[in-house]
Design an enzyme around this catalytic site. Structure first.
Site, short mmCIF file in Angstrom:
data_model
loop_
_atom_site.label_atom_id
_atom_site.label_comp_id
_atom_site.label_asym_id
_atom_site.label_seq_id
_atom_site.Cartn_x
_atom_site.Cartn_y
_atom_site.Cartn_z
CE1 TYR A 168 -3.64 2.48 0.56
CE2 TYR A 168 -2.25 3.52 2.33
CZ TYR A 168 -3.17 3.68 1.65
OH TYR A 168 -3.97 4.72 1.83
CE LYS A 172 -3.38 5.31 -1.68
NZ LYS A 172 -4.42 5.99 -2.55
#
Length: 245
Positions: A168, A172
């Site tokens: 994750y 980003k």
């Protein structure tokens, strides 16, 4: 095209039937936007839209489905002739596809986890940009907001703090990078492209472990979606603080 359609600014929010996306849709509707509430499940989109005041219209949108993205772009062009705001909010993490009873460590995450998460958090943003940039460029003051995270930072606010997911967080980081590249490409136009970091918001995305409400997390995205002409581009903000990446 109706008079109302031409008069109201039009915003598209992906992943907007719940959580932060829902709060962003609510906030933009309150500011007078016609809000296209993107949802993978149209029934869920209708249920969400019915609870909101203003001109909120549910639309079927799985950002990983090229056919759905293209169909929606065609619908927006035919009905409105432009898009004023695009909020790329839809997101995924490893737990979206492979539930576990804890946040996965780097050695527990796999290449397939990365493919699945990057497909939503990174590749889908490129897909959405390619489809909707022509419509954004027809607006007087177009804005793009990419919902990102502090976890994308390479410094102490990111991978070195808490227990982030490698998949994750790195997705980003990639999202922040493409945000800057798009912003640079359009720096001589009215289009502004920025990242909004909502903070640790309590939603089903994180098992409601967050410390902030969806409305608190959505505020920065709403502000960046409604920037004045002298506002920034190619930046990432959490609340009123510009984050260094």
């Amino acid at each position: 095209m109706t008079t109302q359609d031409t008069a109201r600014p039009v915003a598209l929010v992906t992943g907007a039937n719940k959580g932060i996306g829902f709060a962003i849709a609510r906030g933009l509707a309150a500011k007078g936007f016609t809000v296209l509430l993107g949802a993978r499940d149209l029934a869920a989109g209708h249920a969400a839209a019915e609870t909101l005041d203003g001109d909120v219209r549910p639309v079927l949108l799985d950002v990983t489905d090229q056919h759905q993205v293209d169909a929606l772009a065609e619908l927006v062009e035919n009905e409105f002739g432009r898009l004023d705001v695009l909020v790329n909010n839809a997101g995924a993490n490893t737990l979206t596809f492979r539930p576990m009873d804890h946040l996965p460590t780097p050695t527990e995450e796999t290449p397939e986890d990365m493919r699945r998460v990057y497909e939503v958090n990174v590749f889908a943003v490129v897909r959405m940009m390619n489809a909707f940039l022509p419509l954004l460029m027809k607006a007087d003051a177009p804005r793009v907001v990419n919902v990102t995270s502090k976890r994308g930072s390479l410094g102490e606010e990111g991978a070195w703090a808490g227990q982030p997911s490698m998949v994750y967080s790195s997705s980003k980081t990639a999202l922040n990078a493409i945000t800057v590249h798009y912003a640079r490409a359009f720096t001589d136009t009215a289009l502004k492209i920025n990242g909004a970091a909502p903070g640790h918001v309590a939603t089903d995305f994180n098992g409601f472990r967050g410390t902030r409400t969806p409305d608190e997390g959505a505020a920065v995205a709403i502000r960046l979606a409604t920037l004045d002409a002298d506002g920034p581009t190619g930046t990432v903000y959490e609340d009123d603080t510009r984050l260094v990446w």
